[in-house]
Design a protein around this motif. Structure first.
Motif, PDB file in Angstrom:
ATOM      1  N   PRO A 179       0.802  -1.236   0.000  1.00 43.22           N
ATOM      2  CA  PRO A 179       0.000   0.000   0.000  1.00 43.22           C
ATOM      3  C   PRO A 179       0.830   1.280   0.000  1.00 43.22           C
ATOM      4  O   PRO A 179       0.341   2.324  -0.423  1.00 43.22           O
ATOM      5  CB  PRO A 179      -0.829  -0.127   1.286  1.00 43.22           C
ATOM      6  CG  PRO A 179      -0.010  -1.016   2.172  1.00 43.22           C
ATOM      7  CD  PRO A 179       0.701  -1.973   1.262  1.00 43.22           C
ATOM      8  N   TYR A 180       2.075   1.214   0.473  1.00 39.28           N
ATOM      9  CA  TYR A 180       2.936   2.405   0.507  1.00 39.28           C
ATOM     10  C   TYR A 180       4.296   2.025  -0.048  1.00 39.28           C
ATOM     11  O   TYR A 180       5.217   1.659   0.686  1.00 39.28           O
ATOM     12  CB  TYR A 180       3.064   2.952   1.929  1.00 39.28           C
ATOM     13  CG  TYR A 180       1.886   3.768   2.389  1.00 39.28           C
ATOM     14  CD1 TYR A 180       1.944   5.155   2.403  1.00 39.28           C
ATOM     15  CD2 TYR A 180       0.701   3.146   2.792  1.00 39.28           C
ATOM     16  CE1 TYR A 180       0.853   5.910   2.817  1.00 39.28           C
ATOM     17  CE2 TYR A 180      -0.387   3.886   3.211  1.00 39.28           C
ATOM     18  CZ  TYR A 180      -0.309   5.267   3.226  1.00 39.28           C
ATOM     19  OH  TYR A 180      -1.385   6.008   3.624  1.00 39.28           O
ATOM     20  N   PHE A 181       4.425   2.081  -1.357  1.00 40.33           N
ATOM     21  CA  PHE A 181       5.669   1.686  -2.011  1.00 40.33           C
ATOM     22  C   PHE A 181       6.764   2.703  -1.685  1.00 40.33           C
ATOM     23  O   PHE A 181       6.593   3.918  -1.880  1.00 40.33           O
ATOM     24  CB  PHE A 181       5.442   1.593  -3.521  1.00 40.33           C
ATOM     25  CG  PHE A 181       6.652   1.185  -4.294  1.00 40.33           C
ATOM     26  CD1 PHE A 181       7.175  -0.098  -4.163  1.00 40.33           C
ATOM     27  CD2 PHE A 181       7.280   2.076  -5.148  1.00 40.33           C
ATOM     28  CE1 PHE A 181       8.281  -0.482  -4.881  1.00 40.33           C
ATOM     29  CE2 PHE A 181       8.391   1.699  -5.863  1.00 40.33           C
ATOM     30  CZ  PHE A 181       8.904   0.411  -5.721  1.00 40.33           C
ATOM     31  N   MET A 182       7.892   2.178  -1.185  1.00 48.24           N
ATOM     32  CA  MET A 182       9.044   3.016  -0.810  1.00 48.24           C
ATOM     33  C   MET A 182       8.614   4.103   0.186  1.00 48.24           C
ATOM     34  O   MET A 182       9.134   5.218   0.182  1.00 48.24           O
ATOM     35  CB  MET A 182       9.667   3.657  -2.042  1.00 48.24           C
ATOM     36  CG  MET A 182      10.156   2.672  -3.090  1.00 48.24           C
ATOM     37  SD  MET A 182      11.582   1.714  -2.539  1.00 48.24           S
ATOM     38  CE  MET A 182      12.843   2.979  -2.508  1.00 48.24           C
ATOM     39  N   ASP A 183       7.647   3.745   1.058  1.00 44.29           N
ATOM     40  CA  ASP A 183       7.123   4.671   2.071  1.00 44.29           C
ATOM     41  C   ASP A 183       6.488   5.917   1.448  1.00 44.29           C
ATOM     42  O   ASP A 183       6.333   6.945   2.115  1.00 44.29           O
ATOM     43  CB  ASP A 183       8.204   5.083   3.068  1.00 44.29           C
ATOM     44  CG  ASP A 183       8.591   3.930   3.994  1.00 44.29           C
ATOM     45  OD1 ASP A 183       7.722   3.083   4.261  1.00 44.29           O
ATOM     46  OD2 ASP A 183       9.758   3.883   4.425  1.00 44.29           O
ATOM     47  N   LYS A 184       6.127   5.819   0.197  1.00 44.81           N
ATOM     48  CA  LYS A 184       5.391   6.881  -0.472  1.00 44.81           C
ATOM     49  C   LYS A 184       3.929   6.463  -0.561  1.00 44.81           C
ATOM     50  O   LYS A 184       3.592   5.284  -0.530  1.00 44.81           O
ATOM     51  CB  LYS A 184       5.952   7.149  -1.877  1.00 44.81           C
ATOM     52  CG  LYS A 184       7.434   7.477  -1.913  1.00 44.81           C
ATOM     53  CD  LYS A 184       7.758   8.784  -1.203  1.00 44.81           C
ATOM     54  CE  LYS A 184       9.229   9.117  -1.315  1.00 44.81           C
ATOM     55  NZ  LYS A 184       9.580  10.370  -0.580  1.00 44.81           N
ATOM     56  N   ASN A 185       3.066   7.464  -0.691  1.00 43.50           N
ATOM     57  CA  ASN A 185       1.633   7.173  -0.745  1.00 43.50           C
ATOM     58  C   ASN A 185       1.230   6.673  -2.130  1.00 43.50           C
ATOM     59  O   ASN A 185       0.392   7.257  -2.813  1.00 43.50           O
ATOM     60  CB  ASN A 185       0.840   8.425  -0.382  1.00 43.50           C
ATOM     61  CG  ASN A 185      -0.555   8.078   0.110  1.00 43.50           C
ATOM     62  OD1 ASN A 185      -0.962   6.923   0.093  1.00 43.50           O
ATOM     63  ND2 ASN A 185      -1.281   9.081   0.549  1.00 43.50           N
ATOM     64  N   ILE A 186       1.873   5.575  -2.515  1.00 43.50           N
ATOM     65  CA  ILE A 186       1.605   4.940  -3.806  1.00 43.50           C
ATOM     66  C   ILE A 186       1.420   3.443  -3.549  1.00 43.50           C
ATOM     67  O   ILE A 186       2.286   2.796  -2.946  1.00 43.50           O
ATOM     68  CB  ILE A 186       2.757   5.157  -4.802  1.00 43.50           C
ATOM     69  CG1 ILE A 186       2.976   6.655  -5.058  1.00 43.50           C
ATOM     70  CG2 ILE A 186       2.471   4.418  -6.107  1.00 43.50           C
ATOM     71  CD1 ILE A 186       4.177   6.946  -5.929  1.00 43.50           C
ATOM     72  N   ALA A 187       0.313   2.909  -3.995  1.00 42.41           N
ATOM     73  CA  ALA A 187       0.039   1.488  -3.818  1.00 42.41           C
ATOM     74  C   ALA A 187       0.397   0.731  -5.092  1.00 42.41           C
ATOM     75  O   ALA A 187       0.050   1.174  -6.200  1.00 42.41           O
ATOM     76  CB  ALA A 187      -1.429   1.252  -3.469  1.00 42.41           C
ATOM     77  N   LEU A 188       1.100  -0.388  -4.949  1.00 40.37           N
ATOM     78  CA  LEU A 188       1.444  -1.243  -6.069  1.00 40.37           C
ATOM     79  C   LEU A 188       1.028  -2.671  -5.738  1.00 40.37           C
ATOM     80  O   LEU A 188       1.113  -3.108  -4.582  1.00 40.37           O
ATOM     81  CB  LEU A 188       2.949  -1.209  -6.366  1.00 40.37           C
ATOM     82  CG  LEU A 188       3.529   0.085  -6.955  1.00 40.37           C
ATOM     83  CD1 LEU A 188       5.028  -0.082  -7.157  1.00 40.37           C
ATOM     84  CD2 LEU A 188       2.852   0.431  -8.275  1.00 40.37           C
ATOM     85  N   GLY A 189       0.582  -3.385  -6.751  1.00 39.69           N
ATOM     86  CA  GLY A 189       0.191  -4.770  -6.523  1.00 39.69           C
ATOM     87  C   GLY A 189       0.077  -5.530  -7.826  1.00 39.69           C
ATOM     88  O   GLY A 189       0.161  -4.960  -8.918  1.00 39.69           O
ATOM     89  N   GLY A 190      -0.097  -6.816  -7.699  1.00 38.59           N
ATOM     90  CA  GLY A 190      -0.238  -7.657  -8.872  1.00 38.59           C
ATOM     91  C   GLY A 190      -0.924  -8.960  -8.539  1.00 38.59           C
ATOM     92  O   GLY A 190      -0.964  -9.390  -7.382  1.00 38.59           O
ATOM     93  N   ASP A 191      -1.500  -9.588  -9.564  1.00 39.50           N
ATOM     94  CA  ASP A 191      -2.165 -10.882  -9.418  1.00 39.50           C
ATOM     95  C   ASP A 191      -1.832 -11.742 -10.629  1.00 39.50           C
ATOM     96  O   ASP A 191      -1.704 -11.233 -11.754  1.00 39.50           O
ATOM     97  CB  ASP A 191      -3.687 -10.709  -9.353  1.00 39.50           C
ATOM     98  CG  ASP A 191      -4.131  -9.773  -8.258  1.00 39.50           C
ATOM     99  OD1 ASP A 191      -4.234 -10.209  -7.110  1.00 39.50           O
ATOM    100  OD2 ASP A 191      -4.368  -8.580  -8.569  1.00 39.50           O
ATOM    101  N   ILE A 192      -1.682 -13.030 -10.390  1.00 35.41           N
ATOM    102  CA  ILE A 192      -1.638 -14.006 -11.467  1.00 35.41           C
ATOM    103  C   ILE A 192      -2.700 -15.050 -11.170  1.00 35.41           C
ATOM    104  O   ILE A 192      -2.994 -15.340  -9.999  1.00 35.41           O
ATOM    105  CB  ILE A 192      -0.241 -14.649 -11.612  1.00 35.41           C
ATOM    106  CG1 ILE A 192       0.194 -15.315 -10.289  1.00 35.41           C
ATOM    107  CG2 ILE A 192       0.785 -13.637 -12.060  1.00 35.41           C
ATOM    108  CD1 ILE A 192       1.512 -16.072 -10.420  1.00 35.41           C
ATOM    109  N   TYR A 193      -3.293 -15.622 -12.207  1.00 38.82           N
ATOM    110  CA  TYR A 193      -4.445 -16.480 -11.970  1.00 38.82           C
ATOM    111  C   TYR A 193      -4.638 -17.465 -13.106  1.00 38.82           C
ATOM    112  O   TYR A 193      -4.137 -17.291 -14.218  1.00 38.82           O
ATOM    113  CB  TYR A 193      -5.711 -15.629 -11.819  1.00 38.82           C
ATOM    114  CG  TYR A 193      -5.952 -14.697 -12.974  1.00 38.82           C
ATOM    115  CD1 TYR A 193      -6.631 -15.119 -14.122  1.00 38.82           C
ATOM    116  CD2 TYR A 193      -5.490 -13.387 -12.924  1.00 38.82           C
ATOM    117  CE1 TYR A 193      -6.831 -14.274 -15.192  1.00 38.82           C
ATOM    118  CE2 TYR A 193      -5.692 -12.522 -14.000  1.00 38.82           C
ATOM    119  CZ  TYR A 193      -6.360 -12.973 -15.123  1.00 38.82           C
ATOM    120  OH  TYR A 193      -6.563 -12.139 -16.192  1.00 38.82           O
TER     121      TYR A 193
END
Length: 887
Positions: free
Chosen positions: A500-514
């Motif tokens: 939810p906080y990439f590099m302690d910045k207010n930027i969320a990153l995520g991914g899914d494989i399915y």
């Protein structure tokens, strides 16, 4: 020989019966170990003084003689008297080590005869079913290897009785018994008769003239015992609730303007059978008041008293309402907090006029310094890192205090789902009058789940799933999840991760494989199904999110998906051209299914614009949420479309635990591809079957899965030939028709729901009932090419818009009437008519009620809904449920 003696009876059995109605008296019987200690008899000594020449101790088993004498003040060589010998007896009895003590005097030679109290071997509880041993034993002071005393037994009996009183069992009795063992040991047995739970049979109210008894009883937490309150805990008598109900009565009258109301008395009488209580309130209503002059006087320069006066909710002449006054004080305090005055003192001054029956109020806001945040303290987080909580705070050290931002911070922390719901941000004075400390005390709860579950649903029949989810991975707020699901109609495996906080910045990153496998089905006779098409999806998605404002955020995503849609060749394929090559046969599958098969790649880029003011994302009670999403497919791959969706919800607390919510969603998909035609050259829908919208169970209650919207229904016919004329007769029964849902390009769905609060007993069981209304529709398809053209039975066969007739009876069997010999001389065995139904945006409407239950078998949800508005072809359904269990 003279003797000083206090004789206690030998202890054989505890026969005392302790009843809740008579705690003040406990029978003193010869064999009652809980009986009171006998009064010390005066020592029978000569009046003359003497000197102790020797002291002999007899009867000891565990204690040394010197230990026994150390409890008294009697010593060799010291003078003695009647009083000193009596005191020696009292000193020994007060140790509670002895069942019997005698002091014999032979001209100064004292003999101390003792009988030691036995040692407890074990404590036995019998007859307790409602309160288990683990609830009672921590309250008992006696324990194995302790010295037995009557006073401790009486204390233990009183504690057990009190435990049953708290459970509402005022008829409970406890009979302590003593079992003698060798070596001066005993077993203590508490024989418990629990009795029935004491209910409130009747609530009487005397003195009320303005309001009926029923209206006043409805304000109370305590309820009269009735059959329809089977699951309510409010029907049990509780003396604490009696005091609370008096306060509730006072609050009710004060909100209705009766400022002089008071409860004169409140009496709870236990019926002779000790099973029920009758509660009687005597009240004095007094006169009803109206508001007089109301105004705000502010000593804070940033707050205008005249401006605040204009915004007061009460006006002169309105009926007096104490709750409104209390809420106004809170509102004025919050208003002061918005300007940075955390400790502003708001006090209402009441000016009561009994002649005019008016209540004037001056709200005074005392001067206070503007406050700044000195520091933020976080306590109780053992796993979660401080920064995970701090980044949800809307205030930092050095900021001007703002009560609104404090509440917002609390809501954001609650929405994490990492802590128990009873979370608060306390405001404490700092090191100076203009400094404040915000202290957050959290209590962590489990955020990781490792589960295997099995269950049954009306949607997918038997279900097995395994999942591992950690919503607070490594205490950093990260989410890691993997799941495997298997049912009769779907299979999937997924792996996802979100920072939810990439590099302690207010930027969320995520991914899914399915990988997801779906076996679509259609209904046949008596809810039986057969599989139509199989769709396999394999792919991945990358996600990113950034905040725009406090309540608005933007989410971006990229998805690459590989789909493979197939039909069972043994069921739906045939040699349609007679050249030995089998292919999808529209006569068997329908042209709409033949058009759906094939492999395709979807490469899409999308975004979501989110506006969220809910107080809690998990269990909201107020606020609203709006999401606008669009996905653009066509960045490579062979599928091109624009899909737009919007959904929103709003929550309103109605008071008393009732929560009203309204929500709506809708979507539209537009193909960017060129025209598509089927094998016969007819135009077909450009949006493929698996990309369309579907409505039904579970999102649209009252309808079956994919039970709303466009569909093709085949009705089968038999034929009779009379004088050369063929008459088609539709066969009855659901097994003589097929129902294929096609979905749509546009849909909408709205919901209105009220969550109903229950008593504490039902809440402990995890019951959350609600009533609801759903309305929606899905439509927007081109009419597919039907096998029989216009869907009518005509002449000697069906309409002539047919594929080339092949010279086999089986090929033409789905087309012409049964037992009809055609002009070509071959015989056919059956026929059908296809109809395209449901392609309309006219609303379908259902109403019903449902219950969520966190049952011992796992989460359970049941909905009973009736479709009030539907269109031809729609499949309604009265009851839907889902249940599962963990093992």
């Amino acid at each position: 020989m003279n003797s000083s003696k206090r004789q206690r009876p030998a202890v054989v059995a505890l026969l005392a019966t302790t009843m809740i109605a008579g705690l003040s008296a406990m029978p003193a019987m010869a064999q009652d170990a809980a009986a009171p200690v006998p009064v010390v008899a005066p020592a029978s000594l000569p009046a003359a003084q003497g000197t102790i020449s020797s002291i002999t101790v007899t009867g000891t088993q565990r204690l040394e003689s010197g230990t026994v004498l150390s409890y008294t003040k009697l010593r060799v060589g010291q003078p003695y008297s009647q009083e000193s010998l009596d005191q020696g007896l009292r000193d020994l009895y007060e140790t509670e080590l002895f069942a019997d003590v005698q002091i014999r005097n032979d001209n100064g030679a004292l003999t101390v005869e003792v009988k030691e109290n036995p040692v407890i071997n074990r404590i036995v509880l019998e007859g307790n079913k409602r309160l288990k041993d683990d609830k009672i034993r921590p309250e008992i002071k006696l324990a194995p290897r302790q010295i037995y005393t009557r006073s401790k037994v009486r204390a233990d009996v009183a504690r057990i009785v009190e435990l049953y009183r708290r459970q509402g069992r005022f008829a409970a009795t406890i009979e302590p018994k003593l079992v003698q063992l060798d070596q001066n040991r005993v077993d203590i047995v508490y024989e418990i008769s629990e009795g029935p739970k004491s209910k409130v049979r009747q609530i009487n109210i005397i003195g009320n003239e303005k309001f009926k008894d029923g209206a006043l009883r409805s304000q109370m937490v305590t309820k009269q015992s009735r059959w329809f309150r089977l699951f309510s805990s409010g029907t049990s008598y509780d003396p604490d609730r009696l005091a609370y109900d008096q306060q509730k009565l006072r609050q009710y009258y004060l909100t209705e303007g009766y400022a002089d109301f008071r409860v004169i008395s409140a009496v709870a009488e236990l019926t002779p059978d000790k099973q029920d209580f009758i509660i009687t309130y005597v009240v004095e209503e007094g006169d009803r008041y109206k508001f007089g002059d109301v105004k705000v006087e502010s000593d804070i320069r940033d707050l205008s008293g005249d401006g605040l006066t204009k915004r007061l909710p009460m006006k002169k002449g309105d009926w007096y309402n104490a709750k409104q006054v209390e809420d106004t004080v809170d509102t004025l305090s919050e208003t002061a907090g918005l300007f940075g005055y955390a400790f502003a003192d708001v006090s209402p001054d009441f000016n009561r006029d009994k002649d005019t029956l008016t209540m004037g109020i001056d709200f005074r806001i005392a001067n206070a310094p503007r406050v700044y945040v000195e520091r933020v303290d976080i306590n109780g987080n053992t796993l979660t890192q401080d920064k995970v909580v701090r980044r949800e705070f809307r205030l930092a050290e050095g900021d001007a205090f703002n009560s609104f931002l404090v509440k917002r911070s609390k809501d954001r922390i609650n929405s994490l789902g990492y802590f128990q719901e009873k979370l608060d941000v306390e405001q404490k004075p700092g090191s100076a009058p203009d400094r404040i400390v915000l202290e957050t005390n959290v209590q962590e709860k489990s955020t990781g789940e490792l589960s295997l579950s099995a269950g049954f649903s009306s949607l997918e029949r038997f279900i097995v799933s395994a999942s591992i989810t950690q919503r607070n991975f490594r205490g950093k707020g990260q989410e890691l999840r993997t799941s495997v699901n298997y049912s009769a109609y779907s299979k999937s495996i997924e792996l996802g991760f979100t920072e939810p906080y990439f590099m302690d910045k207010n930027i969320a990153l995520g991914g899914d494989i399915y990988r997801r496998d779906l076996n679509s089905f259609r209904y046949l006779t008596n809810q039986t199904r057969d599989t139509t098409y199989q769709n396999t999806s394999t792919g991945f998605q990358l996600r990113a999110g950034v905040p725009i404002t406090e309540y608005m955020s933007l989410a971006l995503r990229y998805q690459l998906n590989f789909d493979d849609t197939t039909l069972d060749e043994g069921t739906y394929y045939s040699d349609t051209n007679g050249d030995g090559t089998i292919e999808c046969d529209p006569l068997l599958a329908g042209r709409y299914l033949c058009d759906a098969i094939g492999k395709r790649t979807t490469s899409s880029l999308g975004y979501s614009l989110i506006y969220d003011t809910r107080d809690n994302r998990i269990r909201p009670t107020r606020g609203h949420n709006v999401v606008l999403s669009q996905d653009f497919a066509g960045l490579g791959g062979n599928v091109k479309y624009i899909k737009t969706r919007i959904n929103g919800s709003k929550f309103f607390p109605l008071g008393g635990g009732f929560i009203f919510s309204v929500s709506g969603e809708g979507g539209y998909i537009h193909s960017l591809e060129g025209e598509r035609r089927d094998a016969t050259g007819n135009l077909v829908e450009k949006v493929r079957l698996v990309d369309r919208f579907f409505l039904g169970e579970p999102q649209f209650r009252g309808f079956d899965i994919r039970g709303v919207g466009p569909r093709v229904i085949r009705r089968f016919y038999n034929a009779t030939v009379t004088d050369g004329t063929v008459t088609g007769v539709e066969t009855t029964g659901r097994n003589n028709r097929t129902d294929d849902a096609l979905g749509g390009k546009i849909y909408y769905l709205t919901r209105a729901e009220i969550e109903i609060p229950l008593g504490s007993g039902a809440r402990e069981m995890g019951l959350r009932p609600s009533i609801f209304m759903d309305a929606g529709a899905v439509a927007g398809l081109k009419s597919p090419g039907l096998i029989n053209g216009n869907g009518q039975f005509a002449g000697n066969c069906f309409a002539t818009n047919l594929p080339t007739v092949r010279a086999t009876g089986t090929a033409a069997a789905p087309v012409c009437p049964a037992n009809y010999v055609g002009a070509d001389g071959f015989q056919v065995s059956g026929g059908f008519v296809e109809q395209f139904l449901g392609d309309t945006l006219k609303p379908r409407l259902s109403v019903g009620f449902g219950v969520n239950w966190n049952s011992p078998f796992g989460p359970f949800r049941i909905d009973i809904a009736r479709a009030l508005l539907k269109e031809p072809g729609d499949d309604d359904k009265l009851i839907t449920f889902n249940v599962g269990t963990q093992f």
